[in-house]
Design a protein around this motif. Structure first.
Motif, short mmCIF file in Angstrom:
data_model
loop_
_atom_site.label_atom_id
_atom_site.label_comp_id
_atom_site.label_asym_id
_atom_site.label_seq_id
_atom_site.Cartn_x
_atom_site.Cartn_y
_atom_site.Cartn_z
N GLY A 286 9.34 58.75 85.35
CA GLY A 286 9.94 58.04 84.22
C GLY A 286 10.18 58.90 83.00
N ASN A 287 10.28 58.24 81.83
CA ASN A 287 10.61 58.96 80.59
C ASN A 287 9.44 59.10 79.63
OD1 ASN A 287 10.30 56.39 79.53
ND2 ASN A 287 12.48 56.06 79.13
N LYS A 290 6.04 54.25 76.63
CA LYS A 290 5.21 53.13 77.09
C LYS A 290 5.75 51.83 76.50
CE LYS A 290 1.97 50.85 79.06
NZ LYS A 290 2.17 50.49 80.47
N GLN A 291 6.42 51.06 77.33
CA GLN A 291 6.97 49.77 76.94
C GLN A 291 7.19 48.92 78.19
OE1 GLN A 291 10.65 50.76 75.00
NE2 GLN A 291 11.73 51.16 76.91
N PRO A 292 7.29 47.60 78.04
CA PRO A 292 7.52 46.76 79.22
C PRO A 292 8.85 47.10 79.88
CG PRO A 292 6.83 45.44 77.36
CD PRO A 292 7.11 46.81 76.82
N THR A 293 8.85 47.17 81.20
CA THR A 293 10.08 47.44 81.93
C THR A 293 10.84 46.13 82.15
OG1 THR A 293 9.11 47.12 84.12
CG2 THR A 293 8.92 49.33 83.13
N ALA A 294 12.07 46.25 82.61
CA ALA A 294 12.89 45.07 82.85
C ALA A 294 12.23 44.13 83.86
CB ALA A 294 14.26 45.50 83.36
N SER A 295 11.63 44.72 84.91
CA SER A 295 11.00 43.87 85.92
C SER A 295 9.70 43.25 85.40
CB SER A 295 10.73 44.66 87.19
OG SER A 295 9.89 45.77 86.93
N GLU A 296 9.03 43.91 84.46
CA GLU A 296 7.79 43.36 83.89
C GLU A 296 8.06 42.19 82.95
OE1 GLU A 296 4.39 46.71 83.42
OE2 GLU A 296 6.18 47.04 82.20
#
Length: 357
Positions: A286-287, A290-296
Motif C-alpha cells: 500500500g501507500n 493509515k485510514q479506512p479503506t473503501a471496503s472497510e
C-alpha cells in the motif's frame, strides 16, 4: 504498476543447450518475470586450468572434470545469444546476461545493446572489469555476496571513476576521490542498484541476513534488492516486504538435471508462484497512509457499536447507567458519548435495544 523488478535467473541452467535456453525463456515469460538472465563468458578468459571447483559444484557435478572443463560445457556463443535475444523480444521479456570477462561486457553492451548490465558478486574485487562496466554507461546492478561494506564502497568508487571518465589514471586514490565527489555520487544514484546476496548454493536460512539489505541502503543511499539462493520462495517474498526493489532468483526446467546450479533453483511452477506472491505483496504494502479503506467503510456500521437502550425509555426520562449500553450496529451515537449523555433526558421514546439517536 509493479514496484519490484523480478529477474528470473536462468544462468547456466541451459547446460549448454540452445533448445533448453529457449525453453527457459518461455518459462520466465509465462511466470510473469520482468527479465530472464543468462551468463556470458569465454571460459578460457574466466577460469584458469588450476582453478578448483566450489564445494557445491563438486557436490552437484562430481570430480571427474575441472572447473574449466565444467564451465566450457556451459558456454553459449554469440550466434546463440542473438537467437535468445530475438526469442525474448517475441515473448515480451527483457533479455539480460551477466558478463564475466572484458570481451563479454563489450559484446553485451555494444552488440546485443542490453538495457542494463549485472555485475556478479565474484567480480566485486575485480577493478578491471568494474571499470569496463562503468565505461559502458549502462545502468548497473551490483551483487554484493561475500563482500564487506568496505569492499562494496571500493567497487562503487571504481564505478564512479568510470562513469566520470575524466581521463585520469586509475588508482585507489582516484577511485576514492571519485566516490566522494558530488559528480560521482550523482552517477551512482542514477546508474547503480545494489543486491544483497549470500553466495552459497543453496544458501542456509541462518546466513541470509536480510537486515543487511537495510544496511546497504542506509550506508550507500542507493536502491537495493536481493539475489536469492535459498530453497523455496519465502525469503525473496520477505525481501520485497522489507523494501527490495529488485529480486533475482535461479530457476530451472527440472531440479534433477545435471549441472552446478539446478539443485538450488526453482522449478517452473514455483517460479510462477513466487512472481504471483511478490505481486500480491506489492499490492498489500500500500501507500502507508493509515485510514479506512473503501471496503472497510461499508463494514463500519456492522462491526462498530452505538449507544443503545437496555430497556424501554420514556421521553423526558433521564439517561443512566441502568438504561444505557453499547451494542452493534454502529449507526447511532458513538460509545465515546456515553459519559456525556448520563444525566441528560431523552427527547423521544426508545424501545429496549433501540439505538440512541
Amino acid at each position: 504498476m509493479n514496484n519490484t523488478f523480478i529477474i528470473a535467473e536462468a544462468g547456466v541452467n541451459h547446460n549448454g543447450s540452445l533448445d533448453m535456453a529457449l525453453k527457459l525463456i518461455d518459462v520466465a515469460a509465462d511466470a510473469g518475470a520482468d527479465a530472464v538472465k543468462f551468463q556470458t563468458f569465454k571460459a578460457d578468459k574466466v577460469v584458469s586450468r588450476f582453478a578448483p571447483k566450489a564445494e557445491y559444484q563438486t557436490r552437484n557435478t562430481g570430480v571427474v572434470d575441472s572447473q574449466l572443463e565444467m564451465v566450457k560445457k556451459l558456454e553459449l556463443n554469440e550466434e546463440q545469444h542473438m537467437v535468445l535475444v530475438e526469442h525474448c523480444r517475441k515473448r515480451g521479456i527483457e533479455f539480460m546476461s551477466t558478463p564475466f570477462d572484458l570481451d563479454s561486457v563489450n559484446f553485451l553492451a555494444n552488440v546485443i545493446k542490453v538495457s542494463r548490465l549485472k555485475i556478479p558478486s565474484g567480480e566485486i574485487t575485480n577493478g578491471l572489469i568494474l571499470l569496463k562496466f562503468a565505461q559502458t554507461g549502462k545502468p548497473l546492478i551490483l551483487s554484493t555476496g561475500m563482500s564487506t561494506l568496505d569492499e562494496v564502497e571500493l567497487a562503487l568508487g571504481v564505478l564512479a571513476f568510470g562513469f566520470i571518465n575524466s581521463g585520469e589514471k586509475p588508482s585507489r586514490g582516484a577511485f576514492k576521490e571519485a566516490y566522494s565527489s558530488n559528480e560521482g555520487q550523482a552517477f551512482l544514484k542514477e546508474k547503480v542498484s545494489l543486491l544483497h546476496c549470500t553466495t552459497e548454493y543453496p544458501a542456509p536460512f541462518d546466513e541470509v541476513n536480510l537486515k543487511a539489505m537495510d544496511t546497504l541502503k542506509e550506508k550507500f543511499a542507493l536502491s537495493v534488492g536481493y539475489s536469492d539462493h535459498t530453497m523455496g520462495i519465502a525469503v525473496p517474498i520477505a525481501a520485497v516486504a522489507r523494501g527490495a526493489l529488485i529480486i533475482e532468483k535461479h530457476f530451472t526446467l527440472d531440479r534433477n538435471l545435471p549441472g552446478p546450479d539446478h539443485k538450488a533453483s526453482l522449478e517452473p511452477g514455483e517460479l510462477k508462484q513466487m512472481v504471483s506472491s511478490i505481486r500480491q505483496i506489492e499490492l498489500a504494502l500500500g501507500n502507508g497512509v493509515k485510514q479506512p479503506t473503501a471496503s472497510e467503510i461499508k463494514n463500519m456500521v456492522v462491526a462498530r457499536k452505538s449507544l443503545v437502550a437496555t430497556r424501554d425509555i420514556k421521553s423526558g426520562e433521564m439517561f443512566t447507567e441502568a438504561n444505557l449500553d453499547v451494542k452493534r450496529p454502529g449507526t447511532g451515537r458513538s460509545p465515546f458519548e456515553y459519559w456525556g449523555l448520563l444525566g441528560k433526558t431523552a427527547k423521544k421514546e426508545y424501545k429496549a435495544d433501540e439505538v440512541i439517536e
